[in-house]
Design an enzyme around this catalytic site. Structure first.
Site, PDB file in Angstrom:
ATOM      1  N   SER A   7       0.832  -1.206   0.000  1.00  0.00           N
ATOM      2  CA  SER A   7       0.000   0.000   0.000  1.00  0.00           C
ATOM      3  C   SER A   7       0.861   1.248   0.000  1.00  0.00           C
ATOM      4  CB  SER A   7      -0.916  -0.014   1.232  1.00  0.00           C
ATOM      5  OG  SER A   7      -1.640   1.186   1.299  1.00  0.00           O
ATOM      6  N   HIS A  32      -1.221  -1.141  -4.268  1.00  0.00           N
ATOM      7  CA  HIS A  32      -2.502  -0.713  -3.678  1.00  0.00           C
ATOM      8  C   HIS A  32      -2.440   0.796  -3.476  1.00  0.00           C
ATOM      9  CE1 HIS A  32      -6.084  -1.559  -1.152  1.00  0.00           C
ATOM     10  NE2 HIS A  32      -5.636  -0.586  -0.371  1.00  0.00           N
ATOM     11  N   ASP A  34      -4.613   4.058  -2.104  1.00  0.00           N
ATOM     12  CA  ASP A  34      -5.749   4.486  -1.281  1.00  0.00           C
ATOM     13  C   ASP A  34      -6.164   5.912  -1.599  1.00  0.00           C
ATOM     14  OD1 ASP A  34      -6.109   2.239   0.659  1.00  0.00           O
ATOM     15  OD2 ASP A  34      -4.025   2.706   1.123  1.00  0.00           O
ATOM     16  N   MET A  36      -8.575   8.870  -0.444  1.00  0.00           N
ATOM     17  CA  MET A  36      -9.422   9.290   0.688  1.00  0.00           C
ATOM     18  C   MET A  36      -9.805  10.749   0.510  1.00  0.00           C
ATOM     19  SD  MET A  36      -7.133   7.747   3.760  1.00  0.00           S
ATOM     20  CE  MET A  36      -6.532   6.063   3.773  1.00  0.00           C
ATOM     21  N   HIS A  65      -8.200   1.722  -4.219  1.00  0.00           N
ATOM     22  CA  HIS A  65      -9.128   1.546  -3.095  1.00  0.00           C
ATOM     23  C   HIS A  65      -9.745   2.898  -2.789  1.00  0.00           C
ATOM     24  CE1 HIS A  65      -9.550   0.420   1.466  1.00  0.00           C
ATOM     25  NE2 HIS A  65     -10.720   0.565   0.869  1.00  0.00           N
ATOM     26  N   MET A  67     -11.964   5.376  -0.825  1.00  0.00           N
ATOM     27  CA  MET A  67     -12.653   5.671   0.432  1.00  0.00           C
ATOM     28  C   MET A  67     -13.156   7.100   0.318  1.00  0.00           C
ATOM     29  SD  MET A  67      -9.846   3.780   2.832  1.00  0.00           S
ATOM     30  CE  MET A  67      -8.662   3.828   1.501  1.00  0.00           C
ATOM     31  N   MET A 131     -12.058  -4.985   5.159  1.00  0.00           N
ATOM     32  CA  MET A 131     -11.215  -4.070   5.935  1.00  0.00           C
ATOM     33  C   MET A 131     -10.927  -4.725   7.286  1.00  0.00           C
ATOM     34  SD  MET A 131     -10.327  -1.497   4.149  1.00  0.00           S
ATOM     35  CE  MET A 131      -9.383  -0.764   5.501  1.00  0.00           C
ATOM     36  N   GLY A 139      -0.899   1.776   9.609  1.00  0.00           N
ATOM     37  CA  GLY A 139      -0.275   1.543  10.901  1.00  0.00           C
ATOM     38  C   GLY A 139      -1.210   1.238  12.058  1.00  0.00           C
ATOM     39  N   ASP A 169      -7.139  -5.811   4.173  1.00  0.00           N
ATOM     40  CA  ASP A 169      -6.409  -4.543   4.194  1.00  0.00           C
ATOM     41  C   ASP A 169      -6.442  -3.949   5.596  1.00  0.00           C
ATOM     42  OD1 ASP A 169      -5.298  -2.079   3.615  1.00  0.00           O
ATOM     43  OD2 ASP A 169      -6.944  -1.388   2.338  1.00  0.00           O
ATOM     44  N   GLY A 170      -5.260  -3.803   6.192  1.00  0.00           N
ATOM     45  CA  GLY A 170      -5.147  -3.126   7.474  1.00  0.00           C
ATOM     46  C   GLY A 170      -4.511  -4.008   8.528  1.00  0.00           C
ATOM     47  N   GLY A 171      -3.358  -3.578   9.040  1.00  0.00           N
ATOM     48  CA  GLY A 171      -2.702  -4.316  10.122  1.00  0.00           C
ATOM     49  C   GLY A 171      -2.183  -5.684   9.711  1.00  0.00           C
ATOM     50  N   GLY A 191       0.835  -2.157   4.114  1.00  0.00           N
ATOM     51  CA  GLY A 191       1.454  -0.833   4.052  1.00  0.00           C
ATOM     52  C   GLY A 191       2.706  -0.794   4.883  1.00  0.00           C
ATOM     53  N   SER A 192       2.543  -0.574   6.191  1.00  0.00           N
ATOM     54  CA  SER A 192       3.716  -0.437   7.061  1.00  0.00           C
ATOM     55  C   SER A 192       4.607  -1.671   7.024  1.00  0.00           C
ATOM     56  CB  SER A 192       3.319  -0.164   8.511  1.00  0.00           C
ATOM     57  OG  SER A 192       1.978   0.123   8.638  1.00  0.00           O
TER      58      SER A 192
HETATM   59  C1  DX5 Z   1      -6.230   2.143   5.413  1.00  0.00           C
HETATM   60  C2  DX5 Z   1      -5.793   1.768   4.024  1.00  0.00           C
HETATM   61  C3  DX5 Z   1      -4.703   0.761   3.959  1.00  0.00           C
HETATM   62  C4  DX5 Z   1      -3.420   1.139   4.660  1.00  0.00           C
HETATM   63  C5  DX5 Z   1      -2.920  -0.118   5.299  1.00  0.00           C
HETATM   64  O1  DX5 Z   1      -7.499   2.678   5.405  1.00  0.00           O
HETATM   65  O2  DX5 Z   1      -6.891   1.250   3.286  1.00  0.00           O
HETATM   66  O3  DX5 Z   1      -4.452   0.327   2.621  1.00  0.00           O
HETATM   67  O4  DX5 Z   1      -2.426   1.650   3.807  1.00  0.00           O
HETATM   68  O5  DX5 Z   1      -1.806   0.147   6.077  1.00  0.00           O
HETATM   69  P1  DX5 Z   1      -1.207  -0.894   7.136  1.00  0.00           P
HETATM   70  O6  DX5 Z   1      -0.826  -2.129   6.350  1.00  0.00           O
HETATM   71  O7  DX5 Z   1      -0.035  -0.164   7.693  1.00  0.00           O
HETATM   72  O8  DX5 Z   1      -2.283  -1.186   8.138  1.00  0.00           O
HETATM   73 ZN    ZN Z   2      -6.485   0.347   1.316  1.00  0.00          ZN
END
Ligand code: DX5
Ligand code: ZN
Length: 210
Positions: A7, A32, A34, A36, A65, A67, A131, A139, A169-171, A191-192
């Protein structure tokens, strides 16, 4: 094998070209991206001037993605830029418009949204994005109860004869990713875990092998 979608939200924004080059050379299956708008989620990320620059350098398919409150406004723009997967937070008639524009269509479910909302569309979509945090920020900590949601979704997909992939997606890291892999996930967004890793390319390889 698990597909991995790093991401860009966790990349180094002062050195995007370097991070995209790393992705190009890596085993990643997607990038990926995002989007927003500060309304659908309490954060603003990046939009089309950045996407257009990214697309000039990227050699992997892009997983967008959305949002935002009105994702349907950006379907044509994304198709023109060469986006492969377009994921929206809610259903409408948007799925059809995404397909007509020549892209794959994903539907994202927030942690509190039950999988039952997908029962009548699961055969018409290419991907369900579960999600595993509340959308808006990189993060955050993984919500453990989402593993069972993925398993139930996998069962629904099989029962309905759908070909939809499941993306989470997420954590996501190697520990949470393994739980999701066992539950039937197809694509892991990270992502992280990728971009803050001392060896991002190896992190992607390790994740693909889960
Ligand atoms: C959060 C995003 C993710 C984000 C994930 O709303 O949709 O794609 O980058 O980041 P990590 O992997 O660090 O949770
Ligand atoms: Zn995402």
């Amino acid at each position: 094998m698990i597909q991995v979608a790093p991401s860009l939200l966790s990349a180094d924004f002062l050195n995007l070209a370097k991070d995209i080059e790393m992705i190009n050379r890596s085993e990643a299956d997607w990038l990926h991206y995002d989007v927003m708008d500060g309304s659908f989620v309490p954060n603003i990320s990046f939009g089309f001037p950045v996407l257009s620059a990214v697309m000039q350098q990227l050699q992997k398919p892009l997983d967008a993605h959305f949002m935002v409150v009105h994702p349907e406004r950006w379907i044509k723009e994304c198709a023109k830029l060469g986006v492969r997967m377009f994921t929206v937070p809610n259903l409408h008639r948007t799925i059809q418009e995404i397909h007509e524009a020549g892209m794959m269509a994903g539907v994202a479910l927030n942690p509190a949204t039950p999988i039952s909302v997908l029962e009548d569309v699961i055969c018409d979509i290419d991907m369900v994005l579960i999600m595993t945090v509340n959308p808006g920020f990189g993060g955050q900590s993984f919500i453990a109860s989402m593993v069972d949601k993925v398993a139930r979704l996998k069962a629904m997909i099989t029962a309905k004869g759908s070909k939809a992939w499941i993306e989470c997606d997420g954590g996501v890291n190697l520990t949470t990713g393994k739980q999701l892999a066992d539950a039937g996930v197809d694509i892991l967004v990270a992502g992280s875990f990728v971009f803050k890793n001392a060896n991002p390319q190896q992190a992607i390889i390790d994740m693909k092998a889960l």
